[in-house]
Design a protein around this motif. Structure first.
Motif, PDB file in Angstrom:
ATOM      1  N   ASP A   1      -7.564  -0.033  -4.521  1.00 31.86           N
ATOM      2  CA  ASP A   1      -6.962   0.961  -3.637  1.00 31.86           C
ATOM      3  C   ASP A   1      -6.575   2.243  -4.369  1.00 31.86           C
ATOM      4  O   ASP A   1      -5.871   3.088  -3.810  1.00 31.86           O
ATOM      5  CB  ASP A   1      -5.723   0.379  -2.957  1.00 31.86           C
ATOM      6  CG  ASP A   1      -6.082  -0.745  -1.982  1.00 31.86           C
ATOM      7  OD1 ASP A   1      -7.089  -0.584  -1.257  1.00 31.86           O
ATOM      8  OD2 ASP A   1      -5.382  -1.765  -1.959  1.00 31.86           O
TER       9      ASP A   1
ATOM     10  N   LYS B   1     -11.489   3.597  -7.623  1.00 32.05           N
ATOM     11  CA  LYS B   1     -11.290   2.365  -8.384  1.00 32.05           C
ATOM     12  C   LYS B   1     -11.725   2.571  -9.825  1.00 32.05           C
ATOM     13  O   LYS B   1     -12.728   3.233 -10.101  1.00 32.05           O
ATOM     14  CB  LYS B   1     -12.104   1.233  -7.753  1.00 32.05           C
ATOM     15  CG  LYS B   1     -12.042  -0.086  -8.516  1.00 32.05           C
ATOM     16  CD  LYS B   1     -12.952  -1.129  -7.884  1.00 32.05           C
ATOM     17  CE  LYS B   1     -12.945  -2.423  -8.685  1.00 32.05           C
ATOM     18  NZ  LYS B   1     -13.840  -3.443  -8.097  1.00 32.05           N
TER      19      LYS B   1
ATOM     20  N   PRO C   1      -9.837   6.363  -2.110  1.00 35.27           N
ATOM     21  CA  PRO C   1      -9.341   5.843  -3.391  1.00 35.27           C
ATOM     22  C   PRO C   1     -10.434   5.745  -4.443  1.00 35.27           C
ATOM     23  O   PRO C   1     -11.601   5.520  -4.132  1.00 35.27           O
ATOM     24  CB  PRO C   1      -8.816   4.454  -3.016  1.00 35.27           C
ATOM     25  CG  PRO C   1      -9.568   4.076  -1.786  1.00 35.27           C
ATOM     26  CD  PRO C   1      -9.795   5.354  -1.035  1.00 35.27           C
TER      27      PRO C   1
ATOM     28  N   GLN D   1      -4.612   2.445  -6.935  1.00 34.63           N
ATOM     29  CA  GLN D   1      -3.204   2.397  -7.322  1.00 34.63           C
ATOM     30  C   GLN D   1      -3.027   2.254  -8.832  1.00 34.63           C
ATOM     31  O   GLN D   1      -3.782   1.559  -9.507  1.00 34.63           O
ATOM     32  CB  GLN D   1      -2.522   1.228  -6.612  1.00 34.63           C
ATOM     33  CG  GLN D   1      -2.504   1.372  -5.102  1.00 34.63           C
ATOM     34  CD  GLN D   1      -1.846   0.208  -4.396  1.00 34.63           C
ATOM     35  OE1 GLN D   1      -1.174   0.384  -3.399  1.00 34.63           O
ATOM     36  NE2 GLN D   1      -2.054  -1.002  -4.898  1.00 34.63           N
TER      37      GLN D   1
ATOM     38  N   ARG E   1      -1.372   6.782  -6.330  1.00 34.89           N
ATOM     39  CA  ARG E   1      -2.782   6.487  -6.143  1.00 34.89           C
ATOM     40  C   ARG E   1      -3.623   7.638  -6.678  1.00 34.89           C
ATOM     41  O   ARG E   1      -3.201   8.796  -6.657  1.00 34.89           O
ATOM     42  CB  ARG E   1      -3.103   6.266  -4.662  1.00 34.89           C
ATOM     43  CG  ARG E   1      -2.335   5.134  -4.017  1.00 34.89           C
ATOM     44  CD  ARG E   1      -2.608   5.034  -2.531  1.00 34.89           C
ATOM     45  NE  ARG E   1      -3.943   4.528  -2.267  1.00 34.89           N
ATOM     46  CZ  ARG E   1      -4.568   4.627  -1.090  1.00 34.89           C
ATOM     47  NH1 ARG E   1      -3.982   5.257  -0.088  1.00 34.89           N
ATOM     48  NH2 ARG E   1      -5.768   4.126  -0.918  1.00 34.89           N
TER      49      ARG E   1
ATOM     50  N   GLN F   1       0.846  -1.196   0.000  1.00 38.68           N
ATOM     51  CA  GLN F   1       0.000   0.000   0.000  1.00 38.68           C
ATOM     52  C   GLN F   1       0.876   1.240   0.000  1.00 38.68           C
ATOM     53  O   GLN F   1       1.791   1.370   0.794  1.00 38.68           O
ATOM     54  CB  GLN F   1      -0.873   0.004   1.260  1.00 38.68           C
ATOM     55  CG  GLN F   1      -1.817   1.186   1.357  1.00 38.68           C
ATOM     56  CD  GLN F   1      -3.073   0.966   0.554  1.00 38.68           C
ATOM     57  OE1 GLN F   1      -3.199  -0.052  -0.104  1.00 38.68           O
ATOM     58  NE2 GLN F   1      -3.980   1.910   0.591  1.00 38.68           N
TER      59      GLN F   1
END
Length: 228
Positions: free
Chosen positions: A127, A86, A84, A129, A76, A24
């Motif tokens: 998350d 998605k 976050p 990312q 991110r 993370q």
């Protein structure tokens, strides 16, 4: 047909996508501020490459990688409040190591790199990312007294939110960054949000820069006007 063994391995292991992020990603306290929007510039692709992914250093069917220093940019995508996002689409486009874009409008006489992809995209995971493998771009002249620093263009598109277009710079390019007319229009208190420090990662054998991107409900009125 040349078999690209490195790319095949990455696909098999899941490392070509978000799997490159082994843990993370941390958030610094200042990274919950909205990312400043900057100009798209004239070099957004007119035509997209056949090879479309988040590794710009290798092109399917080519035996040679791109020239220059291979780096990773990761981070991110978040909504203000640091939640976050998605499924956001993250696009990047940039010059190759010589400072030239693969674009009809670029009159820079520097050589093109036939093994560099120039544009790529990825999609954020649960998350928020994302990650890219690319090369550190070269600088290039705009006018006699203006040399643009190395930078990477970003476009982030997420459902129900206004798209964000911005540019990412490198902390080691202090002199060019200070003189840049685009970066100069970013409010002083927000400049550090679009500047990354490349740090060598022993496990990846390359330098890595982190760029967390914070989207707001509307960014339409916060665009730098220069078109370069």
């Amino acid at each position: 047909m040349v078999i690209n063994t490195r790319r095949t391995l990455l696909k098999k292991t899941g490392l070509l996508g978000i799997g490159l992020l082994a843990h993370q990603l941390p958030l610094a306290s200042n990274q919950c501020l909205l990312t400043p929007q900057q100009t798209e510039g004239p070099f957004y692709p007119l035509q997209f490459p056949q090879d479309q992914n988040n590794d710009l250093t290798l092109i399917e069917g080519h035996s040679q990688p791109a020239k220059g220093e291979m780096i990773m940019i990761k981070g991110r995508v978040l909504i203000d409040g640091c939640q976050p996002i998605k499924g956001a689409k993250v696009e990047i486009w940039q010059a190759c190591t010589s400072g030239r874009y693969n674009h009809d409008y670029d009159g820079n006489p520097a050589p093109l790199d036939p093994n560099f992809q120039y544009w790529g995209y990825g999609t954020t995971d649960d998350d928020g990312q994302y990650s890219f493998i690319t090369v550190k771009p070269g600088s290039y002249p705009v006018t006699r007294d203006w040399q643009r620093p190395p930078h990477i263009h970003f476009k982030v598109t997420a459902p129900t939110l206004s798209p964000l277009i911005t540019q990412l710079y490198f902390s080691e390019e202090t002199e060019l960054n200070q003189k840049d007319r685009i970066l100069g229009r970013v409010p002083p208190q927000k400049k550090e949000l679009v500047i990354t420090q490349l740090i060598f990662d022993n496990s990846l054998k390359k330098r890595v820069g982190q760029f967390n991107i914070i989207l707001g409900q509307s960014l339409a009125n916060n665009v730098t006007p220069e078109i370069v």
